[in-house]
Design a protein around this motif. Structure first.
Motif, PDB file in Angstrom:
ATOM      1  N   ASN A  52      -4.536  17.126   0.253  1.00  0.00           N
ATOM      2  CA  ASN A  52      -3.580  17.096   1.364  1.00  0.00           C
ATOM      3  C   ASN A  52      -3.004  15.702   1.585  1.00  0.00           C
ATOM      4  N   ILE A  53      -3.787  14.670   1.331  1.00  0.00           N
ATOM      5  CA  ILE A  53      -3.266  13.307   1.451  1.00  0.00           C
ATOM      6  C   ILE A  53      -2.186  13.066   0.402  1.00  0.00           C
ATOM      7  N   LEU A  54      -2.378  13.588  -0.795  1.00  0.00           N
ATOM      8  CA  LEU A  54      -1.346  13.475  -1.822  1.00  0.00           C
ATOM      9  C   LEU A  54      -0.081  14.220  -1.413  1.00  0.00           C
ATOM     10  N   ALA A  55      -0.248  15.322  -0.680  1.00  0.00           N
ATOM     11  CA  ALA A  55       0.908  16.119  -0.274  1.00  0.00           C
ATOM     12  C   ALA A  55       1.610  15.531   0.939  1.00  0.00           C
ATOM     13  N   GLY A  56       0.846  15.086   1.942  1.00  0.00           N
ATOM     14  CA  GLY A  56       1.451  14.669   3.196  1.00  0.00           C
ATOM     15  C   GLY A  56       1.318  13.209   3.542  1.00  0.00           C
ATOM     16  N   GLY A  57       0.595  12.466   2.734  1.00  0.00           N
ATOM     17  CA  GLY A  57       0.354  11.068   3.062  1.00  0.00           C
ATOM     18  C   GLY A  57       1.597  10.220   3.161  1.00  0.00           C
ATOM     19  N   ALA A  58       2.603  10.533   2.375  1.00  0.00           N
ATOM     20  CA  ALA A  58       3.831   9.744   2.388  1.00  0.00           C
ATOM     21  C   ALA A  58       4.726  10.078   3.573  1.00  0.00           C
ATOM     22  N   PHE A  59       4.387  11.138   4.307  1.00  0.00           N
ATOM     23  CA  PHE A  59       5.236  11.571   5.418  1.00  0.00           C
ATOM     24  C   PHE A  59       4.676  11.180   6.787  1.00  0.00           C
ATOM     25  N   ASP A  60       3.385  11.461   6.999  1.00  0.00           N
ATOM     26  CA  ASP A  60       2.813  11.113   8.307  1.00  0.00           C
ATOM     27  C   ASP A  60       1.412  10.518   8.202  1.00  0.00           C
ATOM     28  N   GLY A  61       0.992  10.198   6.985  1.00  0.00           N
ATOM     29  CA  GLY A  61      -0.333   9.633   6.790  1.00  0.00           C
ATOM     30  C   GLY A  61      -1.403  10.652   6.508  1.00  0.00           C
ATOM     31  N   ALA A  62      -1.127  11.936   6.794  1.00  0.00           N
ATOM     32  CA  ALA A  62      -2.058  13.033   6.518  1.00  0.00           C
ATOM     33  C   ALA A  62      -3.420  12.789   7.155  1.00  0.00           C
ATOM     34  N   SER A  63      -3.460  12.874   8.461  1.00  0.00           N
ATOM     35  CA  SER A  63      -4.706  12.630   9.182  1.00  0.00           C
ATOM     36  C   SER A  63      -5.658  13.822   9.102  1.00  0.00           C
ATOM     37  N   MET A  64      -5.242  14.970   9.627  1.00  0.00           N
ATOM     38  CA  MET A  64      -6.067  16.193   9.687  1.00  0.00           C
ATOM     39  C   MET A  64      -7.309  16.005  10.534  1.00  0.00           C
TER      40      MET A  64
ATOM     41  N   SER B 217       0.808  -1.217   0.000  1.00  0.00           N
ATOM     42  CA  SER B 217       0.000   0.000   0.000  1.00  0.00           C
ATOM     43  C   SER B 217       0.842   1.270   0.000  1.00  0.00           C
ATOM     44  N   ALA B 218       2.116   1.163   0.449  1.00  0.00           N
ATOM     45  CA  ALA B 218       2.974   2.344   0.500  1.00  0.00           C
ATOM     46  C   ALA B 218       3.619   2.580  -0.857  1.00  0.00           C
ATOM     47  N   THR B 219       2.796   2.777  -1.855  1.00  0.00           N
ATOM     48  CA  THR B 219       3.249   3.017  -3.221  1.00  0.00           C
ATOM     49  C   THR B 219       2.526   4.241  -3.754  1.00  0.00           C
ATOM     50  N   PRO B 220       3.000   4.834  -4.863  1.00  0.00           N
ATOM     51  CA  PRO B 220       2.278   5.966  -5.446  1.00  0.00           C
ATOM     52  C   PRO B 220       0.826   5.633  -5.757  1.00  0.00           C
ATOM     53  N   ALA B 221       0.574   4.429  -6.267  1.00  0.00           N
ATOM     54  CA  ALA B 221      -0.806   4.039  -6.573  1.00  0.00           C
ATOM     55  C   ALA B 221      -1.637   3.936  -5.288  1.00  0.00           C
ATOM     56  N   GLY B 222      -1.019   3.424  -4.234  1.00  0.00           N
ATOM     57  CA  GLY B 222      -1.725   3.328  -2.963  1.00  0.00           C
ATOM     58  C   GLY B 222      -2.060   4.694  -2.403  1.00  0.00           C
ATOM     59  N   LEU B 223      -1.155   5.656  -2.561  1.00  0.00           N
ATOM     60  CA  LEU B 223      -1.394   7.015  -2.088  1.00  0.00           C
ATOM     61  C   LEU B 223      -2.539   7.665  -2.850  1.00  0.00           C
ATOM     62  N   ILE B 224      -2.556   7.463  -4.158  1.00  0.00           N
ATOM     63  CA  ILE B 224      -3.636   8.024  -4.978  1.00  0.00           C
ATOM     64  C   ILE B 224      -4.968   7.379  -4.615  1.00  0.00           C
ATOM     65  N   ALA B 225      -4.957   6.062  -4.402  1.00  0.00           N
ATOM     66  CA  ALA B 225      -6.179   5.362  -4.016  1.00  0.00           C
ATOM     67  C   ALA B 225      -6.700   5.884  -2.681  1.00  0.00           C
TER      68      ALA B 225
END
Length: 252
Positions: free
Chosen positions: A186-198, A52-60
């Motif tokens: 925001n998930i696209l921006a920060g998801g790879a760093f801390d999961g982008a919860s907000m 899941s920690a892939t670009p496709a997973g982040l977009i999904a």
């Protein structure tokens, strides 16, 4: 100043029918949001053998959360205001748009909705883990706090501009989709760093069910600070005392 409009609320407010209905709406909206958002991550992880920690997973993840939040806000809008986020509720309280007691009721409902959604996911998937939010390698706790502050600022600023501002006009119609879009971005921006919860509730449910509390405080401190800054900035600068109108709980 918005601080002058902060209200504690009457003791009997939390037992009123409309308050209980609003809390139930927040519970259901949060359950819908977390079930779809967290569930999409679990599904992608299963389909890709934990990839899941892939670009496709982040977009999904971004798309799933954007769509789910759009729906969750929309279905709760006419009952509770469709906060679906303790940080949004906190911002509404600071702006004098909701009382403290009703806000606490919303928080309880939101946290319970997230926990129940994760429990349902764990049961429905045959015991798969609901992954708690975590920091990526080389991302410190305070780095993540800054991420959460900035991302939540953008989210709450969008909420104020499209749903709270009495001058919003017809833009209020698109408030749910605008809110969903900013979360997805925001998930696209920060998801790879801390999961982008907000959203403290979104982090709370998986943490409870998986009993993983490492750096969990980040996902409360960051969003609440970001929400407070956005609420105060928008209210003081763009709404102001002369143009402010009390926001009904069913306004958007």
């Amino acid at each position: 100043m918005p601080v002058s409009r902060i209200a504690i609320g009457a003791p009997g407010e939390v037992s009123q029918t409309d308050a209980l209905k609003a809390a139930l709406a927040e519970f259901i909206s949060m359950l819908i949001f977390v079930f779809a958002g967290e569930g999409s991550g679990m599904a992608f992880s299963k389909l890709t053998n934990d990839g899941s920690a892939t670009p496709a997973g982040l977009i999904a993840a971004a798309l799933a959360h954007a769509f789910a939040l759009f729906v969750a806000v929309s279905v709760g809008a006419n009952i509770s205001g469709g906060h679906v986020n303790p940080a949004v509720t906190f911002a509404a309280f600071l702006g004098g748009n909701i009382t403290l007691l009703r806000g606490i009721l919303y928080w309880i409902a939101q946290l319970l909705g997230s926990v129940v959604a994760c429990l349902l996911l764990k049961f429905a998937t045959g015991g798969l883990n609901t992954a708690a939010f975590a920091l990526s390698a080389n991302v410190g706790a305070w780095n993540a706090v800054v991420f959460e502050i900035v991302m939540t600022f953008g989210l709450v600023y969008t909420v104020y501009a499209t749903a709270v501002d009495p001058k919003r006009g017809n833009v209020g119609v698109v408030a749910p989709i605008a809110i969903g879009f900013i979360v997805g971005a925001n998930i696209l921006a920060g998801g790879a760093f801390d999961g982008a919860s907000m959203n403290p509730a979104v982090s709370f449910g998986p943490a409870v069910v998986s009993w993983t509390w490492s750096n969990h405080w980040v996902y409360w401190v960051g969003p609440l600070i970001g929400a407070a800054i956005a609420a105060l900035v928008y209210d003081v600068i763009f709404i102001g005392r002369d143009t402010h109108e009390q926001l009904p709980t069913i306004d958007y």
